[in-house]
Design a protein around this motif. Sequence first.
Motif, mmCIF file in Angstrom:
data_model
loop_
_atom_site.group_PDB
_atom_site.id
_atom_site.type_symbol
_atom_site.label_atom_id
_atom_site.label_comp_id
_atom_site.label_asym_id
_atom_site.label_seq_id
_atom_site.Cartn_x
_atom_site.Cartn_y
_atom_site.Cartn_z
ATOM 1 N N GLY A 190 1.091 -1.414 -0.070
ATOM 2 C CA GLY A 190 -0.064 -0.083 -0.089
ATOM 3 C C GLY A 190 0.787 1.176 -0.059
ATOM 4 N N VAL A 191 2.072 1.232 0.301
ATOM 5 C CA VAL A 191 3.079 2.360 0.381
ATOM 6 C C VAL A 191 4.068 2.167 -0.827
ATOM 7 C CG1 VAL A 191 4.546 3.687 1.625
ATOM 8 C CG2 VAL A 191 2.523 2.344 2.755
ATOM 9 N N GLY A 192 4.423 0.962 -0.999
ATOM 10 C CA GLY A 192 5.072 0.582 -2.302
ATOM 11 C C GLY A 192 6.567 0.618 -1.747
ATOM 12 N N VAL A 193 7.048 0.392 -0.688
ATOM 13 C CA VAL A 193 8.447 0.619 -0.297
ATOM 14 C C VAL A 193 8.939 -0.590 0.554
ATOM 15 C CG1 VAL A 193 8.426 3.079 -0.452
ATOM 16 C CG2 VAL A 193 7.897 2.006 1.830
ATOM 17 N N SER A 194 10.126 -0.944 0.657
ATOM 18 C CA SER A 194 10.833 -1.739 1.516
ATOM 19 C C SER A 194 11.817 -1.208 2.128
ATOM 20 C CB SER A 194 11.183 -3.277 0.772
ATOM 21 O OG SER A 194 9.994 -4.042 0.336
ATOM 22 N N LEU A 195 12.024 -1.246 3.380
ATOM 23 C CA LEU A 195 13.053 -0.542 4.201
ATOM 24 C C LEU A 195 13.677 -1.287 5.142
ATOM 25 C CD1 LEU A 195 11.018 2.513 5.149
ATOM 26 C CD2 LEU A 195 12.831 2.303 3.373
ATOM 27 N N PRO A 196 14.953 -1.017 5.025
ATOM 28 C CA PRO A 196 15.773 -1.848 6.237
ATOM 29 C C PRO A 196 15.398 -1.694 7.489
ATOM 30 C CG PRO A 196 17.264 -0.881 4.646
ATOM 31 C CD PRO A 196 15.905 -0.261 4.362
ATOM 32 N N LEU A 197 15.514 -2.641 8.606
ATOM 33 C CA LEU A 197 15.398 -2.241 10.018
ATOM 34 C C LEU A 197 16.445 -2.722 10.856
ATOM 35 C CD1 LEU A 197 11.996 -4.294 10.357
ATOM 36 C CD2 LEU A 197 12.250 -1.889 10.264
ATOM 37 N N ALA A 198 16.921 -1.747 11.629
ATOM 38 C CA ALA A 198 18.054 -2.058 12.708
ATOM 39 C C ALA A 198 17.747 -1.599 14.019
ATOM 40 C CB ALA A 198 19.263 -0.962 12.010
ATOM 41 N N PRO A 199 18.696 -1.803 15.060
ATOM 42 C CA PRO A 199 18.329 -1.493 16.322
ATOM 43 C C PRO A 199 18.253 0.009 16.469
ATOM 44 C CG PRO A 199 20.115 -3.119 16.361
ATOM 45 C CD PRO A 199 19.587 -2.785 14.943
ATOM 46 N N PRO A 200 17.632 0.482 17.488
ATOM 47 C CA PRO A 200 17.562 1.931 17.644
ATOM 48 C C PRO A 200 18.956 2.765 17.833
ATOM 49 C CG PRO A 200 16.292 0.931 19.267
ATOM 50 C CD PRO A 200 17.032 -0.249 18.685
ATOM 51 N N ASP A 201 19.155 3.880 17.072
ATOM 52 C CA ASP A 201 20.224 4.550 16.888
ATOM 53 C C ASP A 201 20.500 5.954 17.729
ATOM 54 O OD1 ASP A 201 18.512 6.007 15.560
ATOM 55 O OD2 ASP A 201 19.219 5.816 13.421
ATOM 56 N N GLY A 202 19.633 6.109 18.696
ATOM 57 C CA GLY A 202 19.677 7.254 19.584
ATOM 58 C C GLY A 202 18.696 8.430 19.037
ATOM 59 N N ARG A 203 17.901 8.272 18.085
ATOM 60 C CA ARG A 203 16.809 9.056 17.678
ATOM 61 C C ARG A 203 15.673 8.841 18.926
ATOM 62 N NH1 ARG A 203 15.577 7.836 11.620
ATOM 63 N NH2 ARG A 203 16.732 5.805 12.201
ATOM 64 N N TRP A 204 15.225 9.918 19.646
ATOM 65 C CA TRP A 204 14.386 9.667 20.537
ATOM 66 C C TRP A 204 13.231 9.132 20.367
ATOM 67 C CZ3 TRP A 204 14.143 9.031 25.351
ATOM 68 C CH2 TRP A 204 13.069 9.382 26.076
ATOM 69 N N SER A 205 12.346 9.239 19.298
ATOM 70 C CA SER A 205 11.202 8.379 18.856
ATOM 71 C C SER A 205 11.531 6.984 18.646
ATOM 72 C CB SER A 205 10.473 9.149 17.557
ATOM 73 O OG SER A 205 10.158 10.472 17.872
ATOM 74 N N LEU A 206 12.725 6.587 18.583
ATOM 75 C CA LEU A 206 12.937 5.120 18.502
ATOM 76 C C LEU A 206 13.316 4.497 19.692
ATOM 77 C CD1 LEU A 206 15.119 5.029 15.184
ATOM 78 C CD2 LEU A 206 12.549 4.653 15.474
ATOM 79 N N GLU A 207 13.457 5.221 20.712
ATOM 80 C CA GLU A 207 13.840 4.824 22.275
ATOM 81 C C GLU A 207 12.501 4.408 22.836
ATOM 82 O OE1 GLU A 207 16.886 4.130 23.458
ATOM 83 O OE2 GLU A 207 17.752 4.932 21.421
ATOM 84 N N PRO A 208 12.565 3.002 23.457
ATOM 85 C CA PRO A 208 11.217 2.423 23.974
ATOM 86 C C PRO A 208 10.998 3.539 25.062
ATOM 87 C CG PRO A 208 12.832 0.658 23.671
ATOM 88 C CD PRO A 208 13.545 1.924 23.070
ATOM 89 N N ALA A 209 11.829 3.997 25.940
ATOM 90 C CA ALA A 209 11.658 5.091 26.883
ATOM 91 C C ALA A 209 10.740 6.471 26.676
ATOM 92 C CB ALA A 209 12.703 5.540 27.538
ATOM 93 N N ARG A 210 10.775 6.689 25.259
ATOM 94 C CA ARG A 210 10.036 7.739 24.602
ATOM 95 C C ARG A 210 8.263 7.404 24.871
ATOM 96 N NH1 ARG A 210 7.294 11.518 24.188
ATOM 97 N NH2 ARG A 210 7.287 12.914 22.066
ATOM 98 N N TRP A 211 8.066 6.198 24.776
ATOM 99 C CA TRP A 211 6.780 5.725 24.819
ATOM 100 C C TRP A 211 6.417 5.175 26.185
ATOM 101 C CZ3 TRP A 211 4.790 7.846 20.558
ATOM 102 C CH2 TRP A 211 5.857 8.188 19.721
ATOM 103 N N ARG A 212 7.331 4.562 26.992
ATOM 104 C CA ARG A 212 7.186 3.782 28.128
ATOM 105 C C ARG A 212 6.569 4.752 29.376
ATOM 106 N NH1 ARG A 212 8.368 -1.532 28.827
ATOM 107 N NH2 ARG A 212 7.173 -1.254 30.667
ATOM 108 N N GLY A 213 6.981 5.865 29.600
ATOM 109 C CA GLY A 213 6.624 6.737 30.653
ATOM 110 C C GLY A 213 7.535 6.184 31.804
ATOM 111 N N PRO A 214 7.156 5.917 32.815
ATOM 112 C CA PRO A 214 5.464 5.976 33.582
ATOM 113 C C PRO A 214 5.260 7.644 33.656
ATOM 114 C CG PRO A 214 6.800 5.490 35.289
ATOM 115 C CD PRO A 214 7.577 5.472 34.141
ATOM 116 N N ALA A 215 3.904 7.841 33.475
ATOM 117 C CA ALA A 215 3.326 9.250 33.497
ATOM 118 C C ALA A 215 1.933 9.170 34.145
ATOM 119 C CB ALA A 215 3.524 9.982 32.257
ATOM 120 N N ARG A 216 1.585 10.270 34.506
ATOM 121 C CA ARG A 216 0.174 10.423 35.028
ATOM 122 C C ARG A 216 -0.747 10.763 33.799
ATOM 123 N NH1 ARG A 216 -3.506 13.677 37.371
ATOM 124 N NH2 ARG A 216 -2.412 15.466 36.675
#
Length: 471
Positions: A341-367
Motif C-alpha cells: 500500500g506504500v510501495g516501499v521496502s525498508l531495512p530495519l536496525a536497532p535504535p540509533d539514538g533518535r528519541w522517537s525510536l527509544e522505548p523510553a519515549r513511549w514507556r513513561g511512566p506518567a500520570r
Amino acid sequence: MPLTIDVELLTGTYESGIGGERAEWPPHPARLFCALVAQAGTEAEREALRWLERQGPPEVLIPEVGTSVLRGFVPTNAIARGGGGAYLARTNGSRAWPRAHPAVPGFRLRWAEASPDAEVLERLRSLARRVSYVGRPAGFALARVSPEAGPPADRLRRLVPAAEGPYLLRIPYPGYVDALVTAFEAEEPADAVSRALPYAEPAAEAPRGDAASPGPYARLFTLGFPPGAGVAGWHAARVAIAVRDAVLARLGGPRRDDPWPPFPPAELAPIHGHGEGIPPEGRCAFLGLPFVGHARATGEVIGVGIAIGRGVAPGLRRALLRLLGLDRDDGPRLAELRIPGVGVSLPLAPPDGRWSLEPARWRGPARRWASALPVVLDRWPKRWADAPAILAEGVRLAGYPEPEEVEVRRGSAVAGAPVLRPGDRKRRPTDPDRPWAHVEVSFPRPVEGPVLLGHLRFAGLGLCVPVRDDG
C-alpha cells in the motif's frame, strides 16, 4: 559462599556493540565467559569452566553509563579492482564502533551460592589473569576472581535474572563450554550457540517514588528505518500492519537458520487476535513510530515497535525477541520490512539514538498521556457528547486503570503529530470509517506505557506520549 568476578576496564570504556551503532550495556555474562574459554588451554581448565557454567546465571552489578560511537574508514577485506592507497587492490570502508562509558570503570558478576573447591578456584583465577580484553580487543581489561562478595557496591546497580525485565542478556549454561568449542571448530560465531535470559533490578532495590500502575504490556521493543528514509505519518497503521504480517509469516514459517520451530495458528493468537476471550495483556501490539513532540517534528514514521503483553506465553515471547535479534550482535533477523500500500521496502536496525525510536519515549511512566495518533472509537456514539464516556470505557477495555479525566480533542496536543485521512484509519480498505478523536487522558497515579487506545490499538493507532505534569 559467593563467587565474584570483577572486571576493571583499563581504558575507561566498554568496547562492544549490539548491531548497528548501539553500545552493549549491561555487559552480557556470556561475553566474559567466552573470554575465559578463549584462555583455557587444558582439559582441567575447561573442566573448571564446566563447573562454573553449572552454577546458574550470575547477578550483574553495573554503574550508570553514557555511550558514544567512534567512526572511521578502514581497509576492507574484500579485494576489488581500482583499490588504492597503501593497500593494493583493497578499498576503504566506513566503520562505526559503539562504546559505553561507565561512571565507574568496571562491572561485576556474582554467583551468590557458588562454592568452588581450592583447585577449581585457582584455575578460574589463572584463567582470569590471562584475560586481556572483554568485547573488542581495544577494550583492555583486568579480571579478578574472588570467593567473596567483593568490595562495597554503593555506586553499582544490581541486576538479577527475572521472568520479565528490560534487559535480555546472554548467559553461560550447562554444556556451553563444549558448544563453544564445537562452534569454533566449525568456524561458527559464538552467537550461534548463545542463550539469553531477561534481567531486572530486584523489586526491593528498584528506585523509590510514586509507584506506577502496570499497563497491559510488559515490554516494548523498537527497530528503526535508516535516517532519512521515513514513511509519511498517515501510513502509520499500514506500517504497523506490515510488521504484524511479517511477524506472523516468519514465526509461522521460519527460515532454516531461525532458532524457533514453526508456530501453529492457534499459538499465534496473541499476534493475529483471532480467538475468544483473549485479555488485553495476552495480546501484542504493533506500532509505526512517528517523529513527534519536537519543534521540528515532521510526523514521519521513522521506525516500528512491538509491544508484548504481560500474559504472552514464554515460548512465543522468546521467539519474538530472537526475531528482533536481541540474542545476538548481528542485528534483527527481521532485517527488512515490505509495506504494501506504500510501495516501499525498508531495512530495519536497532535504535540509533533518535528519541522517537527509544522505548523510553513511549514507556513513561506518567500520570497524563496525550494521543500522537488518533484514537478510533470502540463504538459509535449516538451524539458527540457521548464520546468522552466511550473513550473512558475504552481506556479500561484496553487494560489500563480507571482514568481520572478524558479530554477529547479533534486535533492532537502533540507537536508534529501527523494528520490521517479517512482511509488511513482502518484495517482494511473495505472497512467502514469509524468515528475518531484525539485525547488527553489523566490517571490518579502514574501508568506504565506504552499507552494504546481505541478500536485499532493493536495496529498502532491511539498511540500516546507521556505528558509532564508541569506541562
